[in-house]
Design a protein around this motif. Structure first.
Motif, short mmCIF file in Angstrom:
data_model
loop_
_atom_site.label_atom_id
_atom_site.label_comp_id
_atom_site.label_asym_id
_atom_site.label_seq_id
_atom_site.Cartn_x
_atom_site.Cartn_y
_atom_site.Cartn_z
N ASP A 77 0.85 -1.19 0.00
CA ASP A 77 0.00 0.00 0.00
C ASP A 77 0.89 1.24 0.00
N LEU A 78 1.06 1.85 -1.15
CA LEU A 78 1.90 3.04 -1.25
C LEU A 78 1.17 4.31 -0.85
N ARG A 79 -0.04 4.17 -0.36
CA ARG A 79 -0.75 5.32 0.19
C ARG A 79 -0.48 5.48 1.68
N SER A 80 0.21 4.50 2.26
CA SER A 80 0.51 4.53 3.69
C SER A 80 1.97 4.90 3.92
N ASP A 81 2.25 5.52 5.07
CA ASP A 81 3.63 5.89 5.40
C ASP A 81 4.52 4.65 5.51
N GLU A 82 3.99 3.57 6.07
CA GLU A 82 4.79 2.35 6.20
C GLU A 82 5.07 1.73 4.85
N GLY A 83 4.08 1.78 3.96
CA GLY A 83 4.30 1.25 2.62
C GLY A 83 5.35 2.06 1.87
N ILE A 84 5.30 3.37 2.02
CA ILE A 84 6.31 4.24 1.39
C ILE A 84 7.69 3.93 1.94
N ALA A 85 7.80 3.72 3.24
CA ALA A 85 9.10 3.43 3.85
C ALA A 85 9.66 2.11 3.34
N LEU A 86 8.80 1.10 3.19
CA LEU A 86 9.27 -0.18 2.66
C LEU A 86 9.72 -0.04 1.21
N PHE A 87 8.97 0.74 0.43
CA PHE A 87 9.35 0.95 -0.96
C PHE A 87 10.71 1.64 -1.05
N ASP A 390 14.66 -7.67 5.46
CA ASP A 390 15.01 -8.02 6.85
C ASP A 390 13.92 -7.65 7.85
N VAL A 391 12.68 -7.78 7.45
CA VAL A 391 11.57 -7.51 8.36
C VAL A 391 11.34 -8.75 9.23
N PRO A 392 11.35 -8.61 10.56
CA PRO A 392 11.10 -9.77 11.44
C PRO A 392 9.72 -10.36 11.19
N GLU A 393 9.57 -11.65 11.45
CA GLU A 393 8.32 -12.33 11.16
C GLU A 393 7.15 -11.74 11.93
N GLU A 394 7.37 -11.35 13.18
CA GLU A 394 6.25 -10.78 13.94
C GLU A 394 5.82 -9.44 13.36
N ARG A 395 6.78 -8.68 12.83
CA ARG A 395 6.45 -7.40 12.21
C ARG A 395 5.73 -7.63 10.89
N MET A 396 6.08 -8.68 10.17
CA MET A 396 5.41 -9.00 8.93
C MET A 396 3.91 -9.19 9.16
N GLN A 397 3.56 -9.89 10.21
CA GLN A 397 2.15 -10.13 10.51
C GLN A 397 1.44 -8.83 10.87
N GLN A 398 2.15 -7.96 11.57
CA GLN A 398 1.56 -6.66 11.91
C GLN A 398 1.27 -5.84 10.64
N LEU A 399 2.19 -5.90 9.70
CA LEU A 399 1.99 -5.18 8.45
C LEU A 399 0.81 -5.75 7.66
N ARG A 400 0.66 -7.06 7.70
CA ARG A 400 -0.48 -7.69 7.03
C ARG A 400 -1.79 -7.25 7.70
N ASP A 401 -1.80 -7.32 9.02
CA ASP A 401 -3.02 -6.95 9.75
C ASP A 401 -3.42 -5.51 9.51
N ALA A 402 -2.42 -4.64 9.29
CA ALA A 402 -2.69 -3.23 9.05
C ALA A 402 -3.04 -2.94 7.60
N GLY A 403 -2.97 -3.94 6.74
CA GLY A 403 -3.28 -3.76 5.33
C GLY A 403 -2.21 -3.05 4.55
N VAL A 404 -0.98 -3.00 5.09
CA VAL A 404 0.13 -2.35 4.39
C VAL A 404 0.67 -3.26 3.30
N VAL A 405 0.69 -4.57 3.57
CA VAL A 405 1.16 -5.53 2.60
C VAL A 405 0.11 -6.62 2.40
N ALA A 406 0.25 -7.32 1.30
CA ALA A 406 -0.66 -8.44 1.02
C ALA A 406 0.09 -9.48 0.22
#
Length: 406
Positions: A77-87, A390-406
């Protein structure tokens, strides 16, 4: 990954849709690691575009299987700050970033070239779009047929009538050419980036690619006062003087043959094969161009009609006479040249079985072309997050739950 290994040390981050995905596809064909960043929840619409759905009504389209083969997909999700940071983190380690959207889309999100190159000074950034980033039309949406219309590549009289269905469905230069031009540009820029440490920002617009594709048609038209008709090239009907020798004829079995006997040597061989050497002197007996061509066309029409297409082609191969069958797309399945050259690769598709998919026209000695299947949306999200970012697995799930990644 692609089967070819020329670009195996090149990383590409692509944000592209529809025909503009072709650029990343060409780079993947040559071995680049192409990470396709897709909007969620829908991703690249080409995945389900086109009139043919593979395996079932919701199956992939063939354009997706072509343009997105060999890539990795992450839903972001490039509309989110977290998505922009990952990009931005992805782009930091990339050699090439592709913006295959409306020109300036990534800049408007704050992740255009001027931002990304600060942390990656050797970055090659390519904006590939329909209408480019300047000119009165550049803010408009556009589609493939528009590029050929703009460039004057539709049939000559179409400006005074709508195109037919067949004309409208013809392969679009404006849709297929931009990726090829862009591939030349980014690889040239990449060469300089690696040799001199200098990045580059490149723009390729489909309307420019379309106009550039027909120089013998467009360049004379925009320079009307600089040329004259070449003497002897055309007859009074504005056709090539010997056009029946380079024409289309029906065969005995109802197929169409394209005779290519324009060269005198080939014409002499053809006349000898059909035992009609009298045709060689026809020009001397009929001096008027129009009458000569009409007479020669009638003679060749009757001659070609006397044998089947396969019979003609076998004789032409044996006697070194240039010609080509006029194939419908389905005819290629049994065409001996297509079969012998094996212009496809095979993939298993769930629900469809084994498909033969058109390969690349680039052939490499010692390497077979067999790329991985075009991905489902987000098929490689976990791998990219964990292994590349290098995103930790627990953080990956948080990103999924927040709809940042799919």
């Amino acid at each position: 990954m692609s089967s070819y290994n020329f670009l195996q040390d090149v990383t590409v981050v692509e944000v592209a849709q529809l025909g503009m995905s072709a650029l990343g596809g060409y780079l993947a064909d040559m071995g680049a690691k192409v990470i396709k960043v897709e909007a969620i929840p829908d991703g690249d619409p080409v995945r389900f575009a086109g009139e043919h759905a593979v395996g079932g009504p919701e199956g992939f389209g063939f354009l997706h299987l072509r343009w997105n083969r060999g890539k990795q997909s992450i839903g972001l999700d490039l509309r989110s700050d977290e998505g922009i940071a990952l990009f931005r983190k992805l782009a930091t380690s990339a050699d090439i970033v592709i913006e295959g959207l409306k020109a300036g889309s990534l800049d408007r999100l704050g992740i255009g070239y001027s931002v990304l190159q600060k942390n990656n000074p050797t970055l090659v950034f390519c904006s590939i779009s329909g209408l480019g980033g300047s000119g009165p039309y550049h803010r408009m949406r556009s589609h493939a047929s528009a590029y050929d219309a703009y460039a004057g590549l539709l049939p000559k009289d179409v400006e005074s009538r709508p195109p037919t269905k067949e004309e409208f469905k013809a392969p679009s230069v404006g849709m297929n050419a931009p990726g090829l031009y862009a591939a030349i540009g980014v690889l040239s820029a990449l060469h300089r980036a690696r040799s001199e440490g200098i990045g580059a920002e490149i723009e390729v617009a489909a309307i420019d690619a379309a106009t550039n594709f027909a120089p013998d048609q467009i360049d004379p038209a925009i320079n009307p006062d600089t040329w004259v008709e070449r003497p002897g090239h055309l007859d009074k009907t504005s056709r090539m003087r010997e056009w029946p020798r380079l024409w289309f004829y029906e065969t005995l079995d109802g197929k169409i043959l394209h005779l290519e006997a324009l060269a005198d040597e080939t014409w002499e061989k053809f006349c000898a094969l059909v035992e009609r050497t009298d045709l060689l002197s026809l020009r001397q007996t009929i001096t008027d161009d129009e009458t000569y061509n009409e007479t020669l066309q009638r003679e060749l029409t009757d001659l070609i009609k006397s044998r089947s297409l396969n019979d003609w082609m076998a004789n032409f191969v044996e006697h070194d006479i240039s010609a080509m069958p006029v194939n419908a797309s389905a005819d290629l399945r049994d065409d001996p040249t297509y079969t012998e050259r094996k212009a496809w690769y095979e993939k298993e598709i769930e629900g469809a079985g084994t498909l033969r998919l058109s390969g690349t026209p680039i052939r490499v000695e010692g390497q077979a072309f067999n790329p991985s299947l075009a991905p489902a949306l987000g098929e490689h999200t976990d791998f990219i997050l964990h292994k590349i970012l290098d995103v930790p697995e627990e953080r990956m799930q948080q990103l999924r739950d927040a709809g940042v990644v799919a």
